[in-house]
Write a protein that holds these residues in place. Structure first.
Motif, mmCIF file in Angstrom:
data_model
loop_
_atom_site.group_PDB
_atom_site.id
_atom_site.type_symbol
_atom_site.label_atom_id
_atom_site.label_comp_id
_atom_site.label_asym_id
_atom_site.label_seq_id
_atom_site.Cartn_x
_atom_site.Cartn_y
_atom_site.Cartn_z
ATOM 1 N N PHE A 340 19.125 5.020 -1.558
ATOM 2 C CA PHE A 340 17.879 4.452 -2.056
ATOM 3 C C PHE A 340 16.780 4.567 -1.005
ATOM 4 C CE2 PHE A 340 20.593 1.710 -4.963
ATOM 5 C CZ PHE A 340 20.233 2.403 -6.111
ATOM 6 N N GLY A 341 17.105 4.216 0.246
ATOM 7 C CA GLY A 341 16.118 4.291 1.307
ATOM 8 C C GLY A 341 15.611 5.704 1.535
ATOM 9 N N ALA A 342 16.524 6.674 1.522
ATOM 10 C CA ALA A 342 16.114 8.067 1.741
ATOM 11 C C ALA A 342 15.195 8.551 0.625
ATOM 12 C CB ALA A 342 17.351 8.952 1.840
ATOM 13 N N LEU A 343 15.552 8.264 -0.614
ATOM 14 C CA LEU A 343 14.726 8.707 -1.736
ATOM 15 C C LEU A 343 13.338 8.067 -1.690
ATOM 16 C CD1 LEU A 343 17.402 8.632 -4.594
ATOM 17 C CD2 LEU A 343 16.380 10.654 -3.554
ATOM 18 N N LEU A 344 13.285 6.769 -1.396
ATOM 19 C CA LEU A 344 11.991 6.091 -1.306
ATOM 20 C C LEU A 344 11.167 6.639 -0.148
ATOM 21 C CD1 LEU A 344 13.181 2.448 -2.023
ATOM 22 C CD2 LEU A 344 11.736 3.855 -3.515
ATOM 23 N N ASP A 345 11.814 6.957 0.973
ATOM 24 C CA ASP A 345 11.097 7.511 2.124
ATOM 25 C C ASP A 345 10.528 8.894 1.831
ATOM 26 O OD1 ASP A 345 11.611 5.266 3.605
ATOM 27 O OD2 ASP A 345 13.319 6.113 4.685
ATOM 28 N N TYR A 346 11.143 9.605 0.902
ATOM 29 C CA TYR A 346 10.671 10.951 0.572
ATOM 30 C C TYR A 346 9.882 10.990 -0.734
ATOM 31 C CZ TYR A 346 13.159 13.199 4.396
ATOM 32 O OH TYR A 346 13.563 13.606 5.656
ATOM 33 N N GLY A 347 9.349 9.850 -1.128
ATOM 34 C CA GLY A 347 8.373 9.858 -2.221
ATOM 35 C C GLY A 347 8.857 9.437 -3.580
ATOM 36 N N ALA A 348 10.094 9.000 -3.723
ATOM 37 C CA ALA A 348 10.568 8.534 -5.024
ATOM 38 C C ALA A 348 9.874 7.240 -5.406
ATOM 39 C CB ALA A 348 12.081 8.329 -5.001
ATOM 40 N N GLN A 349 9.640 7.062 -6.707
ATOM 41 C CA GLN A 349 9.013 5.849 -7.194
ATOM 42 C C GLN A 349 10.041 4.716 -7.292
ATOM 43 O OE1 GLN A 349 5.625 5.479 -7.805
ATOM 44 N NE2 GLN A 349 5.646 7.484 -6.789
ATOM 45 N N PRO A 350 9.592 3.441 -7.101
ATOM 46 C CA PRO A 350 10.521 2.317 -7.266
ATOM 47 C C PRO A 350 11.127 2.318 -8.669
ATOM 48 C CG PRO A 350 8.466 1.592 -6.258
ATOM 49 C CD PRO A 350 8.255 3.006 -6.713
ATOM 50 N N VAL A 351 12.345 1.805 -8.778
ATOM 51 C CA VAL A 351 13.020 1.785 -10.077
ATOM 52 C C VAL A 351 12.353 0.754 -10.977
ATOM 53 C CG1 VAL A 351 15.186 2.454 -9.000
ATOM 54 C CG2 VAL A 351 14.708 0.037 -9.376
#
Length: 453
Positions: A340-351
């Motif tokens: 979760f942290g990696a995806l958010l750090d690379y621009g993923a939107q919050p669920v």
């Protein structure tokens, strides 16, 4: 030079013996061909060449072959006809019976040839005798040739023997695969080396699946095989019939959290060789989707560092974040907060807040997700899903989250979100490069603190 005048190693002596045997066999083959030409293929010779193979169900023959009893094999297989006979075996297999409505044991007959049996079991001496008697090296009775079976079982001595006597390194099975496709175990590396030395084509695609040996090795996490194929010119951009690259095969083959180290090493080799981290198959499923679906955080981070898109959707509309949420449900007792942290750090939107319930019993993961919001959303959906014993164990965290629902967050947190929004998908790289104290860097990257403030 006589063998006694030079300190030959055992490997050298074996190679000399195999070469001498091959030369003797080649001399006999040429002599037979010359005789046939000189006699203009008399009817008796033509009849022998076109005569159908004999079939054999004799248990004594099967026992000799399957047990590797060289003396019995030598006694039973004394000519070319015997060496090329069809051996029929019968075994009972479970099959569904629609009429009876349950599984029943059904006899199934399988056909093969003596050389294939010997090669599949690594009986090199038996295989040598059969070859000397005229066994066809590339016969594919029943599907695979002897070389296929020897590679599938990682019997490198048999592979060397067959290739020395002239077996085709690119022989196709009835399913359209080469022996190199069947080098699927770590122990088969030597077999793959022998095949490539004998001229095997590294980029050949299987007939139906269009998988190359590189796809096969990547899917199984065979690091040394992948390195070998890349060194021999394997193309990392080739796709299967489903549009999958070898990188996608490696990410799909990872078996789950904590078990993807070899696949991660394979993925790193492929990326360094020029593989596209964003290459998607026909269903627009990227390598990152596969890594997230398997819960492989380190593999996902590797892909993100090489340009994988954290917010891309597949044909079903699922993002890598959705795949992690599904993995949380399918694979309990792991730590998805890294993903979760990696995806958010690379621009993923919050669920979506409704999806928080899937992480209700994973407080560390839930904290990372909640810290992606400027305000803790309504928690009715996930509070009800928390197990009572887990709430008691992590009461400090759950109580802090409950107290902050729809309440203003600290200015420090809002400043963190503002910086992250400004950095976008470069948050992880920027945090590594900026001269920040370690505590501030960890805070920026949503480190787990055990409470919501």
């Amino acid at each position: 030079m006589a063998e006694g005048t030079f300190p030959f190693t055992s490997a050298t002596l074996r190679s000399l013996r195999l070469q001498r045997e091959w030369l003797e066999w080649e001399d006999r083959r040429r002599a037979a061909a010359q005789l046939c030409r000189s006699q203009r293929c008399p009817p008796s010779s033509l009849a022998r060449l076109t005569r159908p193979r004999r079939s054999c169900r004799d248990p004594a023959v099967q026992n000799a072959l399957f047990s590797g009893n060289l003396q019995q094999v030598q006694a039973l297989f004394r000519d070319e006809d015997a060496a090329n006979m069809i051996v029929e075996t019968e075994s009972n297999q479970l099959a569904w019976s629609p009429e009876q409505g349950f599984w029943v044991l059904t006899p199934k007959t399988k056909q093969t040839v003596p050389l294939t049996i010997a090669a599949a079991r690594g009986y090199t001496d038996c295989a040598r005798h059969l070859i000397r008697q005229g066994a066809e090296l590339d016969a594919r009775v029943g599907g695979p040739a002897a070389l296929h079976e020897a590679c599938a079982q990682a019997h490198s001595d048999c592979v060397r023997l067959l290739l020395t006597f002239g077996a085709k390194a690119n022989v196709l099975s009835e399913e359209g695969t080469t022996p190199l496709h069947l080098c699927t175990a770590p122990e088969s590396l030597q077999c793959a080396k022998l095949l490539l030395e004998a001229g095997a084509t590294v980029n050949v695609a299987a007939r139906d699946s269009e998988m190359t040996p590189l796809h096969v090795a990547a899917a199984r996490g065979l690091e040394e095989h992948v390195a070998l194929y890349l060194a021999h010119g394997a193309n990392v951009g080739l796709r299967t019939s489903q549009g999958e690259t070898a990188l996608n095969a490696a990410c799909a083959g990872a078996e789950g959290p904590g078990n993807g180290r070899s696949h991660q090493a394979v993925a790193r080799q492929l990326l360094e060789a020029g593989a596209d981290a964003q290459a998607a198959g026909r269903k627009r499923h990227t390598p990152l989707h596969n890594a997230c679906a398997n819960g492989c955080g380190a593999l996902a981070e590797l892909l993100l560092r090489h340009g994988a898109c954290a917010g891309v959707s597949n044909s079903a509309g699922h993002t890598p974040m959705d795949c992690v949420l599904q993995a949380v449900q399918d694979t309990p007792n792991w730590e998805p907060e890294v993903l979760f942290g990696a995806l958010l750090d690379y621009g993923a939107q919050p669920v979506h807040p409704e999806m928080l319930k899937h992480c209700a019993n994973l407080p560390r993961a839930l904290e990372v997700l909640l810290n992606a919001y400027p305000c803790v959303p309504s928690c009715d959906t996930w509070v009800e899903a928390v197990l009572p014993e887990l709430w008691q164990e992590h009461e400090a965290f759950y109580s802090s989250a409950l107290a902050m629902v729809n309440q203003p967050r600290r200015l420090q947190h809002l400043a963190r979100l503002a910086v992250r929004a400004q950095l976008g998908n470069r948050c992880r790289q920027a945090a590594d490069r900026l001269p920040l104290p370690q505590l501030l860097r960890d805070y920026l990257l949503l480190r787990v603190e055990g409470r919501i403030q």
